[in-house]
Scaffold this motif. Sequence first.
Motif, mmCIF file in Angstrom:
data_model
loop_
_atom_site.group_PDB
_atom_site.id
_atom_site.type_symbol
_atom_site.label_atom_id
_atom_site.label_comp_id
_atom_site.label_asym_id
_atom_site.label_seq_id
_atom_site.Cartn_x
_atom_site.Cartn_y
_atom_site.Cartn_z
ATOM 1 N N PRO A 13 0.718 -1.112 -0.102
ATOM 2 C CA PRO A 13 0.082 -0.003 -0.103
ATOM 3 C C PRO A 13 0.753 1.341 0.096
ATOM 4 N N ILE A 14 0.271 2.260 -0.659
ATOM 5 C CA ILE A 14 1.102 3.437 -0.730
ATOM 6 C C ILE A 14 0.038 4.558 -0.121
ATOM 7 N N VAL A 15 0.446 5.664 0.511
ATOM 8 C CA VAL A 15 -0.300 6.722 0.913
ATOM 9 C C VAL A 15 0.443 7.771 0.819
ATOM 10 N N MET A 16 -0.255 8.866 -0.179
ATOM 11 C CA MET A 16 0.580 10.090 -0.721
ATOM 12 C C MET A 16 -0.226 11.189 -0.131
ATOM 13 N N GLY A 63 -3.715 5.477 -1.407
ATOM 14 C CA GLY A 63 -4.368 6.617 -0.592
ATOM 15 C C GLY A 63 -3.929 7.833 -1.034
ATOM 16 N N LEU A 64 -4.492 8.803 -1.396
ATOM 17 C CA LEU A 64 -4.106 10.264 -1.907
ATOM 18 C C LEU A 64 -4.703 11.435 -1.259
ATOM 19 N N ILE A 120 -7.709 4.488 -6.829
ATOM 20 C CA ILE A 120 -7.397 5.202 -5.558
ATOM 21 C C ILE A 120 -8.332 4.913 -4.566
ATOM 22 N N THR A 121 -7.967 4.005 -3.522
ATOM 23 C CA THR A 121 -8.863 3.692 -2.400
ATOM 24 C C THR A 121 -9.648 4.704 -1.474
ATOM 25 N N TYR A 122 -8.664 5.539 -0.906
ATOM 26 C CA TYR A 122 -9.327 6.595 -0.239
ATOM 27 C C TYR A 122 -8.891 7.813 -0.908
ATOM 28 N N MET A 131 -6.634 13.754 6.656
ATOM 29 C CA MET A 131 -5.871 12.530 7.275
ATOM 30 C C MET A 131 -6.593 11.989 8.455
ATOM 31 N N ALA A 132 -7.076 13.074 9.425
ATOM 32 C CA ALA A 132 -7.599 12.530 10.670
ATOM 33 C C ALA A 132 -8.981 11.844 10.538
#
Length: 424
Positions: free
Chosen positions: A265-268, A299-300, A326-328, A347-348
């Motif tokens: 997974p990657i969150v950007m 996640g972006l 893009i999942t989220y 993000m919160a």
Amino acid sequence: MELEIDNGRSSSKIKVDKFNQGSNSQRQEKRGSNLFESEMNGNGTNGKLGKTQVNEERKNLLYDVGEALGVHGHNDEKACILFLNWYGQPIDDIIAIKLKGPKDGAPRVHVRTVLQVFVQILDLFGRPSKRFYEQLSHFARDPKEKDRLQYLSSSEGVEHFKKKVEDSVTYADILREFPSAHPTIPELCNIIPEILPRHYSIASSMKAHPTSVHLLIVTNTWTSPSGELKIAQCTRYLQELMSGDTVVCTVKPSVMILPTDHETPIVMAGLGTGMAPFRAFIEERVHMRDRGMRVGPIGLYFGSRSRFAEYLYGEEIEAYHKSGLITYLGLAFSRDQPQNIYIQHKMAEHSEYLVELLGDEDVKIKTGAGKNGWFYLCGPTWPAGDVQDAITNAFVQFGGLDESNAKNIVKKMKNQGRYILEVY
């Protein structure tokens, strides 16, 4: 427009098929932030947008996802001719100068006309350092000018020096201000530095665009305290490019790299033009998915001032989100509502999701262990602390950790190379 690429691995000439620019809008801020991007923003702009299609001719240009393209901009030729005419220097005289080599850095002799040197090499319209004032003082024949130059380079003259910096005074301005200081052209080459490349994150994947490079560029204009409108050197250079022009570029490695396992997974989190490398990341994973490979969740979080004016690659992002790639998606347009909303607030809202993707075996979640995802932040420095706090708080709220252990998890992510910042 042709681009000449030297990335240390190969050298190429590539041709730009299209370079279309929108119209300038008037801005009241001290610093403008007009925009170029590789695809036209369909929602309108708060500045200038352009579409650039760069096609490679020799098929040996190589760049990796996340790398940056350094554009070696030139000075304005007309401005250089005006300066040289004032300086009493014929523009077609031939001179030999020493320049560092592109690979080993060893000096090499180059033969150029004076105009070529001033247009292509010397940072004539850059901001002088204190050292320049001190060096120039040795050439001053007028005692008063000599004393003034030495004063500006001294600790006593620091406030007057700062005032010149604030006014964006250039090397050319100083030479005009102190005309008795008249170095020869070879001497000027020794005290005025070379033009440095301006690096822009590449906003495309070579797998998706094997013969092209896409850039997302913010241009800067500002009004000096004296009321003069200023434009950055590379901004002006890029705005004036025409089809068929030749541009020298270099490819620069970056810390922004993808995991080797495409299912990680990657969150950007990107602010403004910090979106550029993430567009390349997404294109890379789209390429993999379209060829039957499994790719991990994405996640972006994107932040800018206005959805209407600065939702960069907005149509693409919405399409990727709708398709499930893009999942989220968290969008923070700070000035579109009375209260400011930033990416850390978005993000919160996804705290539980962040813990699931970014946590490791030490994080307790409902589904078992975390997925050891990678986190990226690209853009201005100011939100870095708040973004880290949002991730830390997520680990406390949904990861079964106290604050101390949550901070240790973030620290461990950084040590493992899973928490990557490119801020400026």
